[in-house]
Design a protein around this motif. Structure first.
Motif, PDB file in Angstrom:
ATOM      1  N   SER A 214     -77.899  19.975  38.184  1.00  0.00           N
ATOM      2  CA  SER A 214     -78.367  21.345  38.457  1.00  0.00           C
ATOM      3  C   SER A 214     -79.808  21.294  38.932  1.00  0.00           C
ATOM      4  O   SER A 214     -80.460  20.258  38.874  1.00  0.00           O
ATOM      5  N   THR A 215     -80.297  22.460  39.341  1.00  0.00           N
ATOM      6  CA  THR A 215     -81.704  22.549  39.737  1.00  0.00           C
ATOM      7  C   THR A 215     -82.530  22.688  38.472  1.00  0.00           C
ATOM      8  O   THR A 215     -82.337  23.630  37.712  1.00  0.00           O
ATOM      9  N   VAL A 216     -83.442  21.767  38.214  1.00  0.00           N
ATOM     10  CA  VAL A 216     -84.227  21.790  36.982  1.00  0.00           C
ATOM     11  C   VAL A 216     -85.672  22.105  37.316  1.00  0.00           C
ATOM     12  O   VAL A 216     -86.267  21.488  38.191  1.00  0.00           O
ATOM     13  N   VAL A 217     -86.226  23.081  36.627  1.00  0.00           N
ATOM     14  CA  VAL A 217     -87.644  23.423  36.811  1.00  0.00           C
ATOM     15  C   VAL A 217     -88.308  23.280  35.452  1.00  0.00           C
ATOM     16  O   VAL A 217     -87.812  23.796  34.455  1.00  0.00           O
ATOM     17  N   TYR A 218     -89.412  22.569  35.392  1.00  0.00           N
ATOM     18  CA  TYR A 218     -90.078  22.360  34.113  1.00  0.00           C
ATOM     19  C   TYR A 218     -91.215  23.348  33.926  1.00  0.00           C
ATOM     20  O   TYR A 218     -91.886  23.728  34.876  1.00  0.00           O
ATOM     21  N   PHE A 219     -91.450  23.773  32.674  1.00  0.00           N
ATOM     22  CA  PHE A 219     -92.621  24.601  32.415  1.00  0.00           C
ATOM     23  C   PHE A 219     -93.541  23.847  31.453  1.00  0.00           C
ATOM     24  O   PHE A 219     -93.118  22.906  30.791  1.00  0.00           O
ATOM     25  N   LYS A 220     -94.825  24.287  31.394  1.00  0.00           N
ATOM     26  CA  LYS A 220     -95.825  23.557  30.605  1.00  0.00           C
ATOM     27  C   LYS A 220     -95.414  23.531  29.135  1.00  0.00           C
ATOM     28  O   LYS A 220     -94.928  24.517  28.611  1.00  0.00           O
ATOM     29  N   HIS A 221     -95.721  22.433  28.497  1.00  0.00           N
ATOM     30  CA  HIS A 221     -95.237  22.190  27.153  1.00  0.00           C
ATOM     31  C   HIS A 221     -95.585  23.318  26.197  1.00  0.00           C
ATOM     32  O   HIS A 221     -96.752  23.569  25.912  1.00  0.00           O
ATOM     33  N   ASN A 222     -94.557  23.979  25.680  1.00  0.00           N
ATOM     34  CA  ASN A 222     -94.708  25.001  24.643  1.00  0.00           C
ATOM     35  C   ASN A 222     -95.629  26.155  25.057  1.00  0.00           C
ATOM     36  O   ASN A 222     -96.236  26.796  24.209  1.00  0.00           O
ATOM     37  N   ASP A 223     -95.720  26.416  26.359  1.00  0.00           N
ATOM     38  CA  ASP A 223     -96.619  27.463  26.833  1.00  0.00           C
ATOM     39  C   ASP A 223     -95.757  28.637  27.292  1.00  0.00           C
ATOM     40  O   ASP A 223     -95.085  28.563  28.311  1.00  0.00           O
ATOM     41  N   MET A 224     -95.792  29.752  26.532  1.00  0.00           N
ATOM     42  CA  MET A 224     -94.897  30.865  26.836  1.00  0.00           C
ATOM     43  C   MET A 224     -95.274  31.578  28.121  1.00  0.00           C
ATOM     44  O   MET A 224     -94.417  32.107  28.821  1.00  0.00           O
ATOM     45  N   LYS A 225     -96.577  31.561  28.459  1.00  0.00           N
ATOM     46  CA  LYS A 225     -96.975  32.217  29.717  1.00  0.00           C
ATOM     47  C   LYS A 225     -96.403  31.447  30.896  1.00  0.00           C
ATOM     48  O   LYS A 225     -95.904  32.021  31.869  1.00  0.00           O
ATOM     49  N   SER A 226     -96.470  30.103  30.784  1.00  0.00           N
ATOM     50  CA  SER A 226     -95.928  29.296  31.873  1.00  0.00           C
ATOM     51  C   SER A 226     -94.428  29.521  31.969  1.00  0.00           C
ATOM     52  O   SER A 226     -93.865  29.604  33.068  1.00  0.00           O
ATOM     53  N   LEU A 227     -93.749  29.663  30.811  1.00  0.00           N
ATOM     54  CA  LEU A 227     -92.305  29.901  30.819  1.00  0.00           C
ATOM     55  C   LEU A 227     -91.986  31.211  31.509  1.00  0.00           C
ATOM     56  O   LEU A 227     -91.097  31.298  32.357  1.00  0.00           O
ATOM     57  N   GLU A 228     -92.773  32.252  31.192  1.00  0.00           N
ATOM     58  CA  GLU A 228     -92.501  33.553  31.802  1.00  0.00           C
ATOM     59  C   GLU A 228     -92.705  33.490  33.311  1.00  0.00           C
ATOM     60  O   GLU A 228     -91.905  34.015  34.091  1.00  0.00           O
ATOM     61  N   ALA A 229     -93.799  32.817  33.717  1.00  0.00           N
ATOM     62  CA  ALA A 229     -94.055  32.726  35.162  1.00  0.00           C
ATOM     63  C   ALA A 229     -92.934  31.970  35.862  1.00  0.00           C
ATOM     64  O   ALA A 229     -92.479  32.359  36.946  1.00  0.00           O
ATOM     65  N   THR A 230     -92.470  30.877  35.232  1.00  0.00           N
ATOM     66  CA  THR A 230     -91.391  30.098  35.848  1.00  0.00           C
ATOM     67  C   THR A 230     -90.117  30.913  35.947  1.00  0.00           C
ATOM     68  O   THR A 230     -89.428  30.890  36.971  1.00  0.00           O
ATOM     69  N   LEU A 231     -89.782  31.647  34.882  1.00  0.00           N
ATOM     70  CA  LEU A 231     -88.569  32.464  34.906  1.00  0.00           C
ATOM     71  C   LEU A 231     -88.658  33.514  35.999  1.00  0.00           C
ATOM     72  O   LEU A 231     -87.687  33.760  36.725  1.00  0.00           O
ATOM     73  N   GLU A 232     -89.827  34.103  36.126  1.00  0.00           N
ATOM     74  CA  GLU A 232     -90.038  35.118  37.155  1.00  0.00           C
ATOM     75  C   GLU A 232     -89.801  34.518  38.527  1.00  0.00           C
ATOM     76  O   GLU A 232     -89.072  35.055  39.364  1.00  0.00           O
ATOM     77  N   LYS A 233     -90.407  33.327  38.753  1.00  0.00           N
ATOM     78  CA  LYS A 233     -90.303  32.695  40.068  1.00  0.00           C
ATOM     79  C   LYS A 233     -88.851  32.343  40.369  1.00  0.00           C
ATOM     80  O   LYS A 233     -88.355  32.560  41.471  1.00  0.00           O
ATOM     81  N   VAL A 234     -88.163  31.812  39.364  1.00  0.00           N
ATOM     82  CA  VAL A 234     -86.804  31.325  39.602  1.00  0.00           C
ATOM     83  C   VAL A 234     -85.850  32.478  39.853  1.00  0.00           C
ATOM     84  O   VAL A 234     -84.982  32.420  40.717  1.00  0.00           O
ATOM     85  N   THR A 235     -85.996  33.588  39.100  1.00  0.00           N
ATOM     86  CA  THR A 235     -85.061  34.703  39.292  1.00  0.00           C
ATOM     87  C   THR A 235     -85.325  35.420  40.595  1.00  0.00           C
ATOM     88  O   THR A 235     -84.399  35.937  41.219  1.00  0.00           O
ATOM     89  N   SER A 236     -86.572  35.470  41.032  1.00  0.00           N
ATOM     90  CA  SER A 236     -86.815  36.184  42.283  1.00  0.00           C
ATOM     91  C   SER A 236     -86.246  35.405  43.449  1.00  0.00           C
ATOM     92  O   SER A 236     -85.892  35.960  44.472  1.00  0.00           O
ATOM     93  N   ARG A 237     -86.145  34.038  43.280  1.00  0.00           N
ATOM     94  CA  ARG A 237     -85.647  33.240  44.402  1.00  0.00           C
ATOM     95  C   ARG A 237     -84.125  33.198  44.435  1.00  0.00           C
ATOM     96  O   ARG A 237     -83.531  32.928  45.451  1.00  0.00           O
TER      97      ARG A 237
END
Lengths: 479, 493
Positions: A214-237
């Motif tokens: 699958s397509t795997v995108v990593y977020f910064k270790h245990n960083d919830m802001k980074s997780l939110e930003a990644t989720l935002e980016k991935v869903t918009s694409r």
């Protein structure tokens, strides 16, 4: 000379223009054939001829047998392994007794901080007795995969017990701790799905992510802001949200850093962006929560909100193997499509009965959890001022992770320093602690360090001894 | 090799076609009647949708009770199968308290170590008391006990290589070793019928994978020549190294690999070899040392020998035996050694004791007797089945024998009828085998007595007549070979 050429050219030109203006010589099908038509037809024929010619390619000659023979003779393969250097020949310490809080290593008694024996169940009489009974009845191995008479009644009992303990409809047993997560992920995630994973996950999770394609995108270790930003980016694409499955993969207690994932935040984000969670609770099952039910109980999240929970039983439950639990659909799906379940022999029955005994013990004696927490607090307190090392794990994590305050810049020299600290602590003060050893296949970017696994059965004297020894050796080595 | 005639192929395809049509009709009615109900919450893609699990829902579910039968005793020569019932057409199966004692022809118990053994079990219980159930630690940290080092030396000596390393699970051995040795820029050439663990390991390594026709050394040679001459695709560089992966006994075919010819080819083209002896170690060969001993190949020629302890030694786990440098390298890089809990000490002790029995180092000749017994049992059973007219695959001396069934209607019928006559058999169909080639697989054990085998043969013969599985003429195979030319034959390899 020049005038003659000029005359010749002029005559030729006159002749050409006469041909063009020649009167009609013939009438074919009602079309008068003028001279220029002939020239035009000739031109068209030439153009068509060129178009039908193949473009120039150098001719391809297949290799002859003799040439292939020569190539095969010339080819020299690389050696299977690189050269073995002296430092690679170091052997790990050999235990001569059970891996309890006090163990005999290489002939002398040491205080053991290298076993993830969080509840102190190694050497527990109940568990040993139930194992002995199972060994007499069932033998050691189960001699077959689950589909071919390898399903023994203790497996079914163990699955029911774990599901009841956690409050889920059903669970499924695997025969090896690390194979659990790297079989579960490819069973649910296929090509085209999206996975958002923490960058600090351990090798088995990384392998599962790689095998899933699958397509795997990593977020910064245990960083919830980074997780939110990644989720935002991935869903918009993402183009077809109804057809693409999306997962967040995380560990409850990260074994590469000792951090604890903030599950309530992750659940809030998962519900906002419509992801499913795969949570690996290998080091938190039987440790976190008032009754040891894991991260969900600790964070106050209802267990139904977590889609897939996996755990290895080689830690708190002091046995081997792993389990996965979730809704009925999740568990049923794995019984046919999880490769580590279908194509591998099932868990030896005595290990399943040890797991049942361990869960029974935990249900009956939940005070052991407060012992464990007290030990962790004591040790953390003592280790707060070790020269040259800083504690980076969470306050409640039973894995205490220490990293170098100032890294030397190269992983190899860091490893040297940490190894020499661990070796001296073992040799001089008889305390067994371990460094994080990374395989070259592991892509985790987190720093390496020292790890101490705290158990509920460590006494206060053990903890003080370990802390004192570490402080002494660290000041020697790192000054 | 399977002899699939046009008549059988046609009837099998027809049966699958009918099942497919009925399955689609049921799906249609499901959608019409339950269109408002949906299992998944709003906005989430379903875990499996449409055709992905059609086979599971509509075809496998009809025969679901034939697989995963729970037992209530050790998987010895006779076992207690727990009876189950279902109220909703096999969607959920419920346990009862009743058990049936059945003859076990399905478990991997080649040398009879599955149940408690007089030499092994006391030692196992003693190691349990000394080292406890688990070490809760990885091998490199604090999980190596004296038993582990003893086992590694013993395995190396048994197999005939300089050094060995053991892991707690056979499947994880393949999946974790192959990526440690092979990486991008290398080539793996594997047999077309290799096990799923090898396929996963090869995929996880990132190397290019080529497949050669099952057990065909000349095709392997062709593939090797082409690949060495051509090099890496698109980059035009030569391969860094080539690894050929083969198995000792292929568990779905029951046949031995053609090891001497394949080794000759690999040596000529300088490819490394990896031999997976999961089913053959301890079960074939005069002293149980596997296919190398049986076929006369020097173990020093094979670069890496892998095996599992689940089948012949009655324990769990796997090992790799190779040269000292390879093992040392693996100890530093293999993820299963660095990250996985070490093998449980009682299981280690079981393997040590079992190997000692096989080698005769326990002071008796039980090991040699077991090996002779399993060989005699397999050959007897196979020849009797062939005489009865069943189509049995596999070579002589191999304790695994698949009996071809082909037709999907006959698969659950065979399994259920055998169970009602107290015989426990294993049936394998798609996706473990090709769609048209479903089979029942018999595994013979040294714990089976001659009476057990005769009873098994009686039941199989009766059920085979009922179900219609005797595809070949009755009598020894050689005499009737000429008559096959009358039927149109397709050879499927």
């Amino acid at each position: 000379m020049a005038s003659e050429i000029m005359n010749a050219t002029a005559n030729a030109l006159v002749w050409i223009s006469c041909t063009f203006d020649a009167p009609t010589r013939a009438v074919v099908f009602g079309v008068p054939i003028d001279g220029h038509l002939v020239v035009e037809v000739l031109l068209v024929v030439v153009i068509l001829f060129q178009l039908t010619r193949k473009s120039y390619k150098p001719p391809k000659k297949p290799l002859s047998e003799k040439e292939i023979d020569e190539l095969c003779d010339d080819w020299v393969p690389d050696p299977l392994t690189p050269q073995i250097s002296e430092e690679m020949m170091v052997e790990p310490p050999t235990l001569e007794s059970a891996a309890g809080p006090h163990a005999i290593v290489d002939g002398k008694e040491v205080v053991n901080f290298a076993s993830a024996n969080y509840l102190g169940l190694i050497g527990n009489e109940n568990i040993t007795d139930s194992c002995a009974g199972a060994l007499e009845k069932y033998g050691v191995g189960s001699c077959g995969p689950r589909g071919f008479y390898g399903t023994i009644d203790v497996h079914l009992d163990c699955e029911a017990k774990i599901a009841k303990f956690l409050g889920t409809p059903d669970s499924i047993l695997y025969s090896y701790g690390i194979s659990t997560i790297f079989s579960v992920i490819p069973a649910f995630c296929k090509k085209g799905d999206i996975i958002v994973a923490d960058e600090g996950v351990h090798w088995a999770v990384q392998n599962g992510l790689y095998l899933s394609r699958s397509t795997v995108v990593y977020f910064k270790h245990n960083d919830m802001k980074s997780l939110e930003a990644t989720l935002e980016k991935v869903t918009s694409r993402s183009k077809h949200p109804e057809k693409v499955r999306r997962y967040i993969v995380s560990e409850a207690i990260y074994q590469n850093s000792g951090q604890i994932a903030p599950l309530d935040e992750i659940v809030r984000l998962k519900e906002k962006y419509r992801f499913r969670i795969i949570l690996d609770e290998s080091h938190s099952f039987g440790v976190l929560g008032n009754s040891g039910r894991g991260l969900a109980e600790y964070c106050g999240v209802p267990i139904e909100k977590i889609d897939i929970i996996t755990a290895g039983m080689g830690n708190a439950l002091a046995t081997d193997g792993g389990f996965c639990t979730g809704s009925m659909r999740v568990v049923d799906h794995q019984r046919l499509s999880s490769s580590g379940y279908v194509f591998s022999a099932s868990l030896p029955p005595y290990l399943a009965s040890a797991a049942i005994a361990a869960v029974n013990y935990l249900e009956a004696n939940s005070s052991v959890l407060s012992d464990l927490r007290a030990n962790i607090a004591t040790l953390l307190n003592e280790l707060s001022n070790v020269p040259g090392l800083v504690v980076t794990s969470h306050l409640l994590s039973p894995i205490i992770f220490l990293k170098l305050k100032k890294s030397t810049g190269s992983d190899k020299t860091d490893m040297h320093l940490l190894d020499s600290i661990a070796n001296q602590v073992l040799k001089e003060d008889s305390v067994l602690i371990v460094t994080t050893k990374r395989s070259n296949l592991d892509k985790c970017p987190l720093p390496i360090g020292l790890r101490l696994f705290v158990s509920a059965s460590h006494s206060e004297a053990d903890l003080l001894k370990a802390a004192a020894s570490l402080k002494r050796v660290a000041s020697l080595v790192l000054s | 090799m399977v002899r699939l005639t046009y008549q059988i192929a046609f009837t099998t395809l027809l049966s699958y076609g009918i099942l497919f049509v009925f399955g689609k009709l049921r799906d249609l009615f499901d959608k019409l009647l339950d269109w408002s109900k949906s299992n998944d919450p709003q906005g989430y893609a379903p875990i499996c949708y449409g055709f992905q699990d059609f086979y599971t829902r509509r075809m496998y579910q009809r025969a679901k009770d034939c697989g995963g039968r729970p037992i209530a005793s050790a998987p010895d020569a006779w076992l207690d199968v727990i009876e189950r019932y279902s109220n909703d057409n096999n969607k959920t199966l419920h346990r009862t308290e009743r058990t049936t004692k059945c003859l076990n022809l399905g478990s991997y118990n080649y040398l009879g170590f599955a149940a408690a053994d007089e030499y092994c079990t006391p030692r196992v219980i003693q190691s349990l008391k000394q080292y406890s159930v688990s070490t809760c630690s990885v091998r490199v940290d604090g999980g190596t006990t004296k038993l582990h080092t003893e086992l590694e030396k013993l395995v190396a000596r048994f197999v005939g290589k300089p050094a060995a390393i053991v892991f707690g699970m056979g499947y994880a051995t393949n999946s974790a070793i192959i990526p440690a040795l092979i990486s991008k820029g290398d080539l793996i050439i594997s047999d077309s019928l290799n096990h799923n663990s090898i396929v996963n390991g090869a995929r996880g390594s990132g190397a290019a994978v080529q497949v050669f026709q099952h057990n065909n050394p000349s095709h392997l040679e062709e593939v090797l020549r082409e690949q060495i001459a051509r090099g890496q695709p698109r980059k035009y560089r030569p391969w860094k190294k080539i690894l050929v992966i083969i198995e000792g006994i292929y568990s779905m075919e029951g046949e031995l690999c053609r090891l001497p010819e394949i080794m000759a080819v690999c040596k000529k083209y300088k490819a490394y070899t990896y031999l997976d002896e999961a089913h053959s170690i301890g079960a074939v060969g005069k002293t149980g040392r596997g296919v190398c001993e049986l076929l006369g190949v020097d173990p020093a020629d094979v670069d890496i020998m892998m095996g599992t302890f689940t089948k012949s030694f009655g324990s769990c786990g796997g090992y790799i035996a190779a040269s000292k440098e390879i093992i040392q390298h693996l100890k530093r890089t293999c993820p299963a050694h660095l990250y996985a809990t070490s093998m449980s000490p009682p299981a280690v002790q079981q393997v040590i004791s079992a190997i000692k029995v096989i080698l005769g180092e326990d002071g008796t000749n039980r090991g040699a007797k077991k090996l002779a017994q399993v060989r005699e049992n397999s050959n007897f059973f196979r020849s009797e089945l062939q005489n009865m007219g069943f189509e049995v695959l596999g070579d002589n001396d191999s304790p695994v024998m698949p009996i071809m069934i082909y037709n999907p209607g006959k698969i659950p019928a065979f399994s259920r009828e055998c169970l009602s006559q107290n015989l426990a058999v294993v049936i394998v169909a798609y996706p473990a085998t090709p769609l048209l080639l479903a089979r029942a697989r018999i595994c013979i054990s040294a714990a089976h007595t001659r009476e057990d085998l005769i009873k098994g043969l009686e039941v199989i013969s009766k059920v085979g007549d009922l179900v219609g599985m005797k595809y070949l003429p009755i009598g020894p195979l050689n005499h009737k070979a000429k008559e096959f030319s009358k039927l149109e034959l397709i050879k499927i390899e």
